[in-house]
Design a protein around this motif. Structure first.
Motif, PDB file in Angstrom:
ATOM      1  N   LEU A  96       0.833  -1.224   0.000  1.00 33.31           N
ATOM      2  CA  LEU A  96       0.000   0.000   0.000  1.00 33.31           C
ATOM      3  C   LEU A  96       0.852   1.252   0.000  1.00 33.31           C
ATOM      4  O   LEU A  96       0.329   2.344  -0.274  1.00 33.31           O
ATOM      5  CB  LEU A  96      -0.902   0.031   1.245  1.00 33.31           C
ATOM      6  N   GLU A  99      -0.468   5.018   0.523  1.00 36.68           N
ATOM      7  CA  GLU A  99      -1.585   5.448  -0.324  1.00 36.68           C
ATOM      8  C   GLU A  99      -2.862   4.671  -0.015  1.00 36.68           C
ATOM      9  O   GLU A  99      -3.024   3.506  -0.395  1.00 36.68           O
ATOM     10  CB  GLU A  99      -1.175   5.246  -1.793  1.00 36.68           C
ATOM     11  N   ALA A 101      -5.809   4.722  -1.248  1.00 37.34           N
ATOM     12  CA  ALA A 101      -6.591   4.207  -2.381  1.00 37.34           C
ATOM     13  C   ALA A 101      -6.095   2.840  -2.857  1.00 37.34           C
ATOM     14  O   ALA A 101      -6.821   2.122  -3.541  1.00 37.34           O
ATOM     15  CB  ALA A 101      -6.569   5.196  -3.536  1.00 37.34           C
ATOM     16  N   LEU A 102      -4.863   2.484  -2.484  1.00 40.47           N
ATOM     17  CA  LEU A 102      -4.343   1.202  -2.977  1.00 40.47           C
ATOM     18  C   LEU A 102      -4.985  -0.003  -2.285  1.00 40.47           C
ATOM     19  O   LEU A 102      -4.872  -1.133  -2.769  1.00 40.47           O
ATOM     20  CB  LEU A 102      -2.821   1.148  -2.872  1.00 40.47           C
ATOM     21  N   SER A 104      -8.198  -0.518  -2.107  1.00 36.34           N
ATOM     22  CA  SER A 104      -9.231  -0.892  -3.069  1.00 36.34           C
ATOM     23  C   SER A 104      -8.611  -1.448  -4.354  1.00 36.34           C
ATOM     24  O   SER A 104      -9.136  -2.393  -4.955  1.00 36.34           O
ATOM     25  CB  SER A 104     -10.087   0.354  -3.333  1.00 36.34           C
ATOM     26  N   VAL A 105      -7.481  -0.890  -4.764  1.00 32.39           N
ATOM     27  CA  VAL A 105      -6.807  -1.352  -5.989  1.00 32.39           C
ATOM     28  C   VAL A 105      -6.316  -2.793  -5.818  1.00 32.39           C
ATOM     29  O   VAL A 105      -6.573  -3.656  -6.667  1.00 32.39           O
ATOM     30  CB  VAL A 105      -5.641  -0.397  -6.350  1.00 32.39           C
TER      31      VAL A 105
END
Lengths: 340, 340
Positions: A96, A99, A101-102, A104-105
């Motif tokens: 991660l 970050e 948002a990662l 969810s990625v």
């Protein structure tokens, strides 16, 4: 023995082995339905992409034998087709980086389990090997919230005491200790205290008991002793909260062992759960040398007087329920019916 | 006019705009069903993860208005729910770096379209702005094979002549030019020759005609002229092979324009499809200033005497069919029935 496990769903909540076709055939021989496979230890985001890419290639090259698992139903499909279901997970949150948002990625990439820390303090919290553990960080709280939202399972196996307690308190959903044992049975900084396991039980979480020799009494631990530990763990946690997470490491190189223990963070020799006198890969007990030996564990549990229902629950039924629910996004939870 | 497009599926095969709620409302006003949104220009693998992560956040924050599209059926769902379907794509293969396995990884992240090159030569081939184009590289051939396998659409919009012809020949599946025009109607190195469009037609591929002012006759191009071009393109390609790809760039900063044209690869001012006399974002024709103006294009096509079926095909029906098939993995193709 094998006939007694043919309709059983066997789930191993962590293996770190050298994945090749021979290994898949051993899993099949052991009647294993699904494995949580380690897809990262110290790797950053970019490096984890390469690991995921390698798994894609492995899935393609062995599609007659394996099936990637993103949801509970995939485990049942694997059972039906006689394939090995594979859940990808990382034993760290290094993928991660910093970050949010990662989460969810990587969840979209099928990394459905992340251990909050590996053996060192990181951006999220501390490990069981750090001298001090100041608990969950500001970023850590947000990562847990996001993992809860997207349906990525939180794993605390290598996580420190305070960070673990903080994480259990912070998580709105049940968390997992995929591979560790009660520390009052086998003392080790990697095993778990009554306080953590009490909190885990209260959170609806699960522990996967672990056959990694350094976390039991070495390779001389008998099957009877191992299964006695399972029975005691079930007595403490309740039958719904215990599964298996062998931490099996078959045919791994010493080079990988060095990466596993030392990553890039030290130039000194580190022994992890091993020691100076026992620095290499541990020798495994003779009743669990390969995953083909899984039926031995079921047999050992029966010999402890455990009922068929309870043996089935511990061997895989509990993880199936846990992963089925745990891999769903939060907003799916309300509208979905459980598989079981 | 709006009433005439209510049951129409409108698909824009490329927009690069500044995505916010106001922009979504303009798309809704224009009756747009689905947009291929640009998710990368020069970004490497790690940077593309951040872009994908930002899109995840946008999907979450605007879930009442948008729906991520991974397959053709998602476009129909978007239409049914009155949401905007969004297909992520990159206008470059820089996200793959030199790693073949990343095709499958980014495909799993919903990057369903990749343009082989942006404005420069890269590991795969050459762009329409390079002086020389030696065609598809060794790596490029493998990437095309892998894109074909996983169901990621190959886009040739900015790709050079020789690389485009090579790619069309190499691809076992139809390819797309999501946003460009016939160069004999509007001469520009970014527009496409008869040779390319003939090959594209033979391959079963599609072209999205483009309203980017530099690729037509500037903002003074009339709706009638634009629609005449569409009619001529349909005459050349056949009605099944033409759609719209506006390349709309609304509310973008000059900073982004510099990144778009110059990336990190030059310290000199580059004008892309613009020029020294027209260096900034172009002014758009008054009949297409925002996506709310989509019905004007349908109206213009009717005024050219196009039948309702043909107008529906060009406005979105063709892209729906193309994406429905194109986004399927190769092994799914045989067993699936088309949506249409």
């Amino acid at each position: 023995m094998k006939n007694q496990t043919q309709d059983m769903i066997i789930i191993d909540a962590l293996e770190l082995s050298n994945w090749d076709r021979d290994f898949l055939l051993l899993l099949k021989e052991g009647g294993v339905t699904c494995v949580h496979a380690c897809c990262g230890l110290w790797e950053n985001a970019r490096e984890t992409l390469t690991k995921v890419g390698n798994w894609h290639r492995f899935f393609k090259d062995n599609e007659d034998l394996v099936l990637p698992v993103h949801k509970g139903a995939d485990i049942l499909t694997a059972k039906r087709l006689g394939k090995i279901g594979i859940i990808l997970g990382t034993q760290n949150t290094s993928a991660l980086e910093d970050e949010l948002a990662l989460v969810s990625v990587f969840n979209q990439l099928g990394v459905k389990i992340m251990q909050l820390t590996y053996n060192n303090q990181n951006l999220i919290g501390s490990s069981c090997y750090e001298e001090r553990d100041s608990g969950l960080s500001r970023f850590g709280k947000l990562v847990i919230e996001e993992m809860n939202r997207v349906g990525m399972v939180i794993d605390l196996s290598h996580v420190g005491e305070k960070t673990s307690l903080d994480a259990i308190a912070a998580s709105s959903r049940p968390v997992a200790i995929t591979h560790a044992n009660p520390d009052w049975i086998y003392p080790s900084s990697r095993n778990k205290s009554k306080e953590i396991l009490t909190a885990l039980r209260g959170n609806g979480g699960m522990i996967g008991v672990c056959a990694y020799p350094h976390l039991i009494n070495g390779h001389q631990t008998t099957l009877e002793e191992f299964c006695q530990m399972i029975v005691e763990t079930v007595e403490f946690m309740g039958i719904d909260h215990v599964g298996i997470g062998t931490d099996l490491t078959l045919n791994m190189s010493d080079e990988f062992l060095a990466w596993m223990r030392m990553g890039r963070w030290t130039h000194n020799v580190e022994y992890g759960a091993g020691s100076k006198d026992n620095p290499s890969w541990p020798k495994w007990p003779e009743w669990f040398e390969t995953p083909a030996d899984f039926p031995n564990i079921a047999q050992g549990l029966y010999q402890q007087g455990m009922s068929k229902d309870d043996v089935y629950a511990v061997m895989g039924g509990n993880w199936l329920k846990f992963f089925d629910e745990g891999f769903k996004a939060e907003k799916e939870l309300a509208k979905c019916v459980s598989l079981i």
